[in-house]
Motif scaffolding. Structure first.
Motif, PDB file in Angstrom:
ATOM      1  N   UNK A 106      -3.572  -5.295  -5.651  1.00 35.47           N
ATOM      2  CA  UNK A 106      -1.890  -5.416  -5.969  1.00 35.47           C
ATOM      3  C   UNK A 106      -1.664  -6.408  -4.956  1.00 35.47           C
ATOM      4  N   UNK A 107      -0.671  -7.002  -5.030  1.00 35.68           N
ATOM      5  CA  UNK A 107      -0.160  -8.083  -3.812  1.00 35.68           C
ATOM      6  C   UNK A 107       0.758  -7.209  -2.814  1.00 35.68           C
ATOM      7  N   UNK A 108       1.668  -6.590  -3.450  1.00 35.31           N
ATOM      8  CA  UNK A 108       2.587  -5.836  -2.424  1.00 35.31           C
ATOM      9  C   UNK A 108       2.047  -4.432  -2.366  1.00 35.31           C
ATOM     10  N   UNK A 109       3.069  -3.601  -1.895  1.00 33.28           N
ATOM     11  CA  UNK A 109       2.672  -2.100  -1.569  1.00 33.28           C
ATOM     12  C   UNK A 109       2.808  -1.401  -2.777  1.00 33.28           C
ATOM     13  N   UNK A 110       1.610  -0.427  -2.800  1.00 31.88           N
ATOM     14  CA  UNK A 110       1.479   0.500  -4.062  1.00 31.88           C
ATOM     15  C   UNK A 110       2.525   1.526  -4.081  1.00 31.88           C
ATOM     16  N   UNK A 111       3.262   1.920  -5.374  1.00 34.98           N
ATOM     17  CA  UNK A 111       3.995   2.837  -5.508  1.00 34.98           C
ATOM     18  C   UNK A 111       3.302   3.983  -6.214  1.00 34.98           C
ATOM     19  N   UNK A 112       4.072   4.967  -6.357  1.00 35.62           N
ATOM     20  CA  UNK A 112       3.373   6.365  -6.743  1.00 35.62           C
ATOM     21  C   UNK A 112       2.765   6.145  -8.406  1.00 35.62           C
ATOM     22  N   UNK A 113       3.399   5.365  -8.894  1.00 31.81           N
ATOM     23  CA  UNK A 113       3.120   5.582 -10.521  1.00 31.81           C
ATOM     24  C   UNK A 113       2.391   4.212 -10.832  1.00 31.81           C
ATOM     25  N   UNK A 128      -8.966  -6.739   5.209  1.00 29.96           N
ATOM     26  CA  UNK A 128      -8.352  -5.355   4.656  1.00 29.96           C
ATOM     27  C   UNK A 128      -7.059  -4.797   5.322  1.00 29.96           C
ATOM     28  N   UNK A 129      -6.044  -4.769   4.642  1.00 25.45           N
ATOM     29  CA  UNK A 129      -4.848  -4.441   5.171  1.00 25.45           C
ATOM     30  C   UNK A 129      -4.628  -3.088   4.610  1.00 25.45           C
ATOM     31  N   UNK A 130      -3.733  -2.180   5.649  1.00 26.68           N
ATOM     32  CA  UNK A 130      -3.269  -0.902   5.609  1.00 26.68           C
ATOM     33  C   UNK A 130      -2.394  -0.404   6.496  1.00 26.68           C
ATOM     34  N   UNK A 131      -2.072   0.920   6.525  1.00 24.62           N
ATOM     35  CA  UNK A 131      -1.172   1.568   7.476  1.00 24.62           C
ATOM     36  C   UNK A 131      -1.942   2.645   8.141  1.00 24.62           C
ATOM     37  N   UNK A 132      -2.465   2.524   9.257  1.00 25.77           N
ATOM     38  CA  UNK A 132      -3.112   3.436  10.293  1.00 25.77           C
ATOM     39  C   UNK A 132      -2.382   4.384  10.482  1.00 25.77           C
ATOM     40  N   UNK A 145       0.996   1.343   1.137  1.00 23.05           N
ATOM     41  CA  UNK A 145       1.841   2.167   0.177  1.00 23.05           C
ATOM     42  C   UNK A 145       3.110   2.301   0.475  1.00 23.05           C
ATOM     43  N   UNK A 146       4.088   2.029  -0.655  1.00 21.68           N
ATOM     44  CA  UNK A 146       5.438   2.394   0.002  1.00 21.68           C
ATOM     45  C   UNK A 146       5.846   3.604   0.028  1.00 21.68           C
TER      46      UNK A 146
END
Length: 293
Positions: free
Chosen positions: A111-118, A181-185, A266-267
């Motif tokens: 996905x391009x942006x932040x993932x949402x729960x659903x 690779x991108x994420x939130x530590x 992730x949002x």
């Protein structure tokens, strides 16, 4: 009103270690390690829940060796997939609630942006598949539950990227770290503190509170970076006399048995909208963690 009993698993793990502190004052905490409750032993899982009779089960315990899981799929699936389902069944039987932790690895990272729960799940490795199986088993049990998906967990305790970088940085002049690779530590203490905030909200609410809030939530630090950016920040804040040069490399230059998602962002919007809580920025949390080391 009788004091609630909280069964906490995996007390020697990164998040369990922090939860053992943050949950104090919210009930009688029965904290167990793997020697008392081994998620690989489903009969023992049932037996311990029977003995403790908790009104809340908090389960940070998991099979977390992502690469090893590729060749040890049965154990990973039993611990991450089947055991959470057993905890959920026991919680349902006791009319108790379950808080469980999952992962960004349930997504494929395209996905391009932040993932949402659903968003659609599509795990790319055994670890991610086993964690998704755990989520599904909990949902199917019908118990009152909160599943917190988190990412890139680190802290001053256990095995994690932060401690590995500090060790390697003291030994080497140069390090190559993955930059695509991108994420939130996410600091383990952040996860434990926000979990305690949520549990405290439930204490003054009616029993329907858990039913109304049941579901999956994304609980990570705010903001995002790459593993390379995370490593650079660690060394900037570290007290190492001589800091290594951190070179950006593509994931393809550091092949691992388990495929990792390129995008793990992730949002946290649902978490804020539901509980009114917000995680600190990853860099601010890292600063606090490093000061405590």
């Amino acid at each position: 009103m009788s004091e609630r009993t909280i069964l906490l698993t995996g007390v020697n793990g990164q998040v369990g270690f922090e939860l053992a502190r943050t949950l104090q004052g919210l009930g009688r905490v029965v904290a167990v390690d793997r020697s008392r409750l081994d998620l690989g032993n489903l009969d023992q899982v049932r037996q311990v829940v029977h003995e403790v009779k908790p009104s809340l089960i908090v389960n940070p315990a998991a099979y977390t060796a992502v690469d090893k899981a590729e060749s040890d799929a049965d154990a990973a699936m039993r611990i991450n997939g089947e055991a959470p389902g057993v905890l959920a069944e026991e919680a349902k039987r006791l009319n108790a609630a379950l808080i469980h932790y999952s992962t960004d690895y349930v997504f494929d990272g395209t996905k391009e942006g932040a993932y949402v729960e659903d968003d659609a799940v599509n795990p790319q490795n055994v670890y991610g598949k086993s964690k998704l199986a755990g989520e599904q088993a909990i949902a199917e049990s019908g118990c009152d539950h909160l599943i917190f998906r988190t990412s890139w967990v680190y802290g001053g305790h256990g095995k994690n990227f932060l401690l590995t970088m500090l060790r390697l940085g003291a030994e080497r002049d140069e390090l190559g770290v993955v930059a695509d690779q991108t994420g939130a530590p996410t600091w383990a203490n952040t996860i434990a503190t926000l979990t305690a905030h949520v549990v405290s909200q439930s204490m003054s609410a009616d029993h329907d509170w858990w039913k109304k809030k049941s579901g999956v939530y994304h609980l990570t630090a705010s903001g995002s970076t790459s593993w390379h950016g995370f490593a650079q920040a660690i060394f900037e804040k570290s007290s190492l006399a001589k800091k290594p040069v951190v070179k950006p490399i593509p994931a393809s230059a550091y092949p691992t048995p388990a495929k990792r998602p390129a995008n793990s962002r992730m949002s946290q919007r649902k978490l804020f909208d539901t509980f009114g809580i917000e995680a600190p920025d990853w860099a601010d949390a890292l600063d606090l963690c490093m000061r405590g080391l």
